[in-house]
Design a protein around this motif. Structure first.
Motif, PDB file in Angstrom:
ATOM      1  N   ASP A  42      17.962 -12.348 -11.877  1.00  0.00           N
ATOM      2  CA  ASP A  42      17.830 -12.729 -13.282  1.00  0.00           C
ATOM      3  C   ASP A  42      17.033 -14.014 -13.434  1.00  0.00           C
ATOM      4  OD1 ASP A  42      19.461 -10.682 -14.789  1.00  0.00           O
ATOM      5  OD2 ASP A  42      20.909 -11.323 -13.281  1.00  0.00           O
ATOM      6  N   GLY A  43      15.916 -13.937 -14.143  1.00  0.00           N
ATOM      7  CA  GLY A  43      15.030 -15.068 -14.309  1.00  0.00           C
ATOM      8  C   GLY A  43      14.021 -15.190 -13.190  1.00  0.00           C
ATOM      9  N   THR A  44      14.255 -14.492 -12.082  1.00  0.00           N
ATOM     10  CA  THR A  44      13.359 -14.557 -10.929  1.00  0.00           C
ATOM     11  C   THR A  44      12.557 -13.267 -10.796  1.00  0.00           C
ATOM     12  OG1 THR A  44      14.900 -16.038  -9.793  1.00  0.00           O
ATOM     13  CG2 THR A  44      13.226 -14.970  -8.439  1.00  0.00           C
ATOM     14  N   ILE A  45      13.220 -12.131 -10.835  1.00  0.00           N
ATOM     15  CA  ILE A  45      12.518 -10.841 -10.849  1.00  0.00           C
ATOM     16  C   ILE A  45      12.435 -10.309 -12.276  1.00  0.00           C
ATOM     17  CG2 ILE A  45      12.665  -8.425 -10.155  1.00  0.00           C
ATOM     18  CD1 ILE A  45      13.675  -9.362  -7.447  1.00  0.00           C
ATOM     19  N   PHE A  46      13.563 -10.328 -12.974  1.00  0.00           N
ATOM     20  CA  PHE A  46      13.603  -9.889 -14.366  1.00  0.00           C
ATOM     21  C   PHE A  46      13.579 -11.100 -15.300  1.00  0.00           C
ATOM     22  CE2 PHE A  46      16.116  -6.030 -12.818  1.00  0.00           C
ATOM     23  CZ  PHE A  46      15.027  -5.169 -12.943  1.00  0.00           C
ATOM     24  N   GLY A  47      13.085 -10.864 -16.531  1.00  0.00           N
ATOM     25  CA  GLY A  47      13.202 -11.847 -17.586  1.00  0.00           C
ATOM     26  C   GLY A  47      14.493 -11.614 -18.341  1.00  0.00           C
ATOM     27  N   ARG A  48      14.436 -11.630 -19.650  1.00  0.00           N
ATOM     28  CA  ARG A  48      15.642 -11.449 -20.456  1.00  0.00           C
ATOM     29  C   ARG A  48      16.165 -10.020 -20.400  1.00  0.00           C
ATOM     30  NH1 ARG A  48      17.260 -15.340 -23.779  1.00  0.00           N
ATOM     31  NH2 ARG A  48      18.279 -13.836 -25.160  1.00  0.00           N
ATOM     32  N   GLU A  49      15.327  -9.080 -20.042  1.00  0.00           N
ATOM     33  CA  GLU A  49      15.735  -7.683 -19.963  1.00  0.00           C
ATOM     34  C   GLU A  49      15.314  -7.104 -18.615  1.00  0.00           C
ATOM     35  OE1 GLU A  49      14.233  -5.535 -23.295  1.00  0.00           O
ATOM     36  OE2 GLU A  49      15.227  -6.812 -24.781  1.00  0.00           O
ATOM     37  N   ASP A  50      16.007  -6.048 -18.209  1.00  0.00           N
ATOM     38  CA  ASP A  50      15.685  -5.377 -16.949  1.00  0.00           C
ATOM     39  C   ASP A  50      14.510  -4.426 -17.169  1.00  0.00           C
ATOM     40  OD1 ASP A  50      17.907  -6.746 -16.222  1.00  0.00           O
ATOM     41  OD2 ASP A  50      19.019  -5.031 -15.453  1.00  0.00           O
ATOM     42  N   THR A  51      13.323  -4.994 -17.281  1.00  0.00           N
ATOM     43  CA  THR A  51      12.134  -4.227 -17.622  1.00  0.00           C
ATOM     44  C   THR A  51      11.218  -4.111 -16.411  1.00  0.00           C
ATOM     45  OG1 THR A  51      12.230  -5.079 -19.883  1.00  0.00           O
ATOM     46  CG2 THR A  51      10.151  -4.097 -19.183  1.00  0.00           C
ATOM     47  N   ILE A  52      10.655  -2.931 -16.215  1.00  0.00           N
ATOM     48  CA  ILE A  52       9.683  -2.731 -15.138  1.00  0.00           C
ATOM     49  C   ILE A  52       8.332  -3.226 -15.627  1.00  0.00           C
ATOM     50  CG2 ILE A  52       8.527  -1.070 -13.629  1.00  0.00           C
ATOM     51  CD1 ILE A  52      11.036   0.640 -13.732  1.00  0.00           C
ATOM     52  N   THR A  53       7.988  -4.445 -15.251  1.00  0.00           N
ATOM     53  CA  THR A  53       6.744  -5.083 -15.655  1.00  0.00           C
ATOM     54  C   THR A  53       5.645  -4.773 -14.639  1.00  0.00           C
ATOM     55  OG1 THR A  53       7.331  -7.075 -14.429  1.00  0.00           O
ATOM     56  CG2 THR A  53       8.025  -6.945 -16.742  1.00  0.00           C
ATOM     57  N   GLU A  54       4.427  -5.168 -14.984  1.00  0.00           N
ATOM     58  CA  GLU A  54       3.322  -5.015 -14.036  1.00  0.00           C
ATOM     59  C   GLU A  54       3.584  -5.868 -12.795  1.00  0.00           C
ATOM     60  OE1 GLU A  54       0.758  -2.852 -14.150  1.00  0.00           O
ATOM     61  OE2 GLU A  54       1.855  -2.083 -15.904  1.00  0.00           O
ATOM     62  N   GLY A  55       4.189  -7.036 -12.996  1.00  0.00           N
ATOM     63  CA  GLY A  55       4.525  -7.880 -11.857  1.00  0.00           C
ATOM     64  C   GLY A  55       5.503  -7.203 -10.913  1.00  0.00           C
ATOM     65  N   LEU A  56       6.501  -6.518 -11.478  1.00  0.00           N
ATOM     66  CA  LEU A  56       7.478  -5.816 -10.649  1.00  0.00           C
ATOM     67  C   LEU A  56       6.841  -4.629  -9.937  1.00  0.00           C
ATOM     68  CD1 LEU A  56      10.309  -5.504  -9.601  1.00  0.00           C
ATOM     69  CD2 LEU A  56      10.957  -4.375 -11.745  1.00  0.00           C
ATOM     70  N   LYS A  57       5.958  -3.942 -10.616  1.00  0.00           N
ATOM     71  CA  LYS A  57       5.245  -2.834  -9.968  1.00  0.00           C
ATOM     72  C   LYS A  57       4.425  -3.349  -8.786  1.00  0.00           C
ATOM     73  CE  LYS A  57       4.734  -0.040 -14.184  1.00  0.00           C
ATOM     74  NZ  LYS A  57       3.756   0.488 -15.175  1.00  0.00           N
ATOM     75  N   GLY A  58       3.785  -4.502  -8.993  1.00  0.00           N
ATOM     76  CA  GLY A  58       3.001  -5.086  -7.909  1.00  0.00           C
ATOM     77  C   GLY A  58       3.865  -5.511  -6.739  1.00  0.00           C
ATOM     78  N   LEU A  59       5.021  -6.095  -7.039  1.00  0.00           N
ATOM     79  CA  LEU A  59       5.945  -6.484  -5.973  1.00  0.00           C
ATOM     80  C   LEU A  59       6.403  -5.263  -5.194  1.00  0.00           C
ATOM     81  CD1 LEU A  59       7.790  -8.531  -4.533  1.00  0.00           C
ATOM     82  CD2 LEU A  59       9.454  -8.196  -6.373  1.00  0.00           C
ATOM     83  N   ARG A  60       6.751  -4.221  -5.905  1.00  0.00           N
ATOM     84  CA  ARG A  60       7.190  -2.983  -5.233  1.00  0.00           C
ATOM     85  C   ARG A  60       6.120  -2.461  -4.284  1.00  0.00           C
ATOM     86  NH1 ARG A  60       7.950   2.839  -8.252  1.00  0.00           N
ATOM     87  NH2 ARG A  60       9.226   3.875  -6.665  1.00  0.00           N
ATOM     88  N   SER A  61       4.875  -2.467  -4.728  1.00  0.00           N
ATOM     89  CA  SER A  61       3.779  -1.971  -3.884  1.00  0.00           C
ATOM     90  C   SER A  61       3.622  -2.819  -2.635  1.00  0.00           C
ATOM     91  CB  SER A  61       2.470  -1.956  -4.687  1.00  0.00           C
ATOM     92  OG  SER A  61       2.551  -1.048  -5.762  1.00  0.00           O
ATOM     93  N   LEU A  62       3.698  -4.139  -2.796  1.00  0.00           N
ATOM     94  CA  LEU A  62       3.587  -5.031  -1.648  1.00  0.00           C
ATOM     95  C   LEU A  62       4.677  -4.767  -0.614  1.00  0.00           C
ATOM     96  CD1 LEU A  62       2.838  -8.609  -3.048  1.00  0.00           C
ATOM     97  CD2 LEU A  62       1.339  -7.219  -1.623  1.00  0.00           C
ATOM     98  N   LEU A  63       5.907  -4.684  -1.101  1.00  0.00           N
ATOM     99  CA  LEU A  63       7.038  -4.498  -0.187  1.00  0.00           C
ATOM    100  C   LEU A  63       6.923  -3.188   0.577  1.00  0.00           C
ATOM    101  CD1 LEU A  63      10.017  -5.705  -2.438  1.00  0.00           C
ATOM    102  CD2 LEU A  63       8.648  -7.039  -0.819  1.00  0.00           C
ATOM    103  N   LYS A  64       6.504  -2.154  -0.142  1.00  0.00           N
ATOM    104  CA  LYS A  64       6.407  -0.828   0.483  1.00  0.00           C
ATOM    105  C   LYS A  64       5.247  -0.755   1.460  1.00  0.00           C
ATOM    106  CE  LYS A  64       6.169   4.100  -0.614  1.00  0.00           C
ATOM    107  NZ  LYS A  64       6.126   5.115  -1.719  1.00  0.00           N
ATOM    108  N   GLU A  65       4.092  -1.226   1.025  1.00  0.00           N
ATOM    109  CA  GLU A  65       2.884  -1.107   1.851  1.00  0.00           C
ATOM    110  C   GLU A  65       2.996  -1.903   3.140  1.00  0.00           C
ATOM    111  OE1 GLU A  65      -1.934  -2.037   1.611  1.00  0.00           O
ATOM    112  OE2 GLU A  65      -0.661  -2.255  -0.187  1.00  0.00           O
ATOM    113  N   HIS A  66       3.621  -3.076   3.056  1.00  0.00           N
ATOM    114  CA  HIS A  66       3.649  -3.963   4.217  1.00  0.00           C
ATOM    115  C   HIS A  66       5.016  -4.027   4.897  1.00  0.00           C
ATOM    116  CE1 HIS A  66      -0.389  -5.411   3.290  1.00  0.00           C
ATOM    117  NE2 HIS A  66      -0.009  -5.442   2.022  1.00  0.00           N
TER     118      HIS A  66
END
Length: 301
Positions: A29-53
């Motif tokens: 909370d506040g670090t990955i998500f903002g005020r809501e649990d929303t799948i943002t472009e930033g979260l999509k990018g993080l997911r790709s990084l974690l998976k790819e590497h």
């Protein structure tokens, strides 16, 4: 100083000579998500990084496991996760370690908060249960479309058997009134301060946990569980309750939207906010290590 050229901010540069982290732990909370649990472009990018590497990545949160489960699945986290601000560790969906509060310590505080119409929630390792379905809880349901389990309806009272049966790792209290009365709630548990750890977020909300529990202790226990040294861990957060965690890790990171106190405690402050900031830290300290080490050897850094 390691890797500070072109970076947002670096503090305590002597710690930035660490090797590539063997484990990265992030608050939610506040670090990955903002005020809501929303799948943002930033979260999509993080997911790709974690998976790819295949980044060794996990989570440390004030949430219980049930509230983390969707993000755990989305990011494909397979390592143990820290729940309830360090009061428990869940591995493979099962409790690996945890501590609980004696319910009797909390009874007077809970009854006072309930009488004031506050939200009172009991957290076990796996799930959250709201003490009473009151008007303030309903406002949360309407606003955030959340689902809660309830112990009590409008006019019920918890009996002795129900109190004795509680397995509480964390108590969350939120006051609807401004200014809040959290100080009054805490006064009601003043007889047992040696057995409890209290984190006040403001005058309206607080987490109450076993004294020995914190995110710092949670990552220390996780490190021992995985056989990883603390200096080989990178921890990422946004708020004061993350300070112990980021100071104890080999490198502590504050996302760009972190509080000033957290930024001052961090070794590195991201330019980007929330999940995009987490991805920035992963790129900077996990994916870029080989290039940085080579440059240091050539006397460039």
């Amino acid at each position: 100083m390691y890797g500070c050229e072109g970076a947002a901010h670096c503090n305590k540069g002597e710690k930035l000579t660490m090797k590539r982290p063997k484990l990265i732990i992030s608050d939610i909370d506040g670090t990955i998500f903002g005020r809501e649990d929303t799948i943002t472009e930033g979260l999509k990018g993080l997911r790709s990084l974690l998976k790819e590497h295949q980044v060794p990545f996990t989570l440390a949160s004030g949430r219980c496991y049930e509230q983390m489960e969707a993000l755990i699945s989305y990011l494909d986290v397979s390592l143990p996760v820290i729940v309830n601000n360090g009061a428990g560790i869940m591995a493979g969906g099962r409790l690996d370690w945890g501590e609980e509060i004696d319910p009797e310590y909390l009874r007077e505080a809970v009854q006072y908060a309930d009488s004031c119409g506050m939200m009172v929630a009991f957290y076990g390792a796996e799930k959250e249960t709201v003490y009473r379905h009151n008007a303030y809880v309903q406002s949360y349901i309407d606003r955030f479309q959340k689902k809660y389990r309830y112990y009590l309806g409008t006019d019920e009272a918890m009996d002795e058997d129900q109190w004795r049966q509680q397995n509480i790792q964390k108590l969350l209290v939120i006051d609807s009134r401004k200014p809040g009365r959290i100080d009054k709630v805490i006064e009601k548990i003043g007889k047992h301060p040696e057995g409890l750890s209290i984190v006040c977020y403001d005058d309206r909300s607080a987490d109450i946990m076993p004294q020995s529990c914190s995110k710092e202790q949670g990552i220390r226990k996780t490190a021992r569980l995985l056989g990883i040294a603390m200096e080989d861990i990178m921890a990422i957060g946004d708020n004061e309750n993350d300070i112990g965690m980021i100071r104890s890790a080999g490198i502590g990171v504050a996302v760009g939207n972190a509080t000033q106190a957290l930024k001052e405690a961090a070794d590195y402050v991201c330019e980007k906010e929330e999940a995009a900031g987490v991805a920035e830290a992963v790129e900077r300290f996990f994916l870029s290590q080989d290039a940085d080490v080579q440059k240091k050897g050539q006397g460039i850094l």
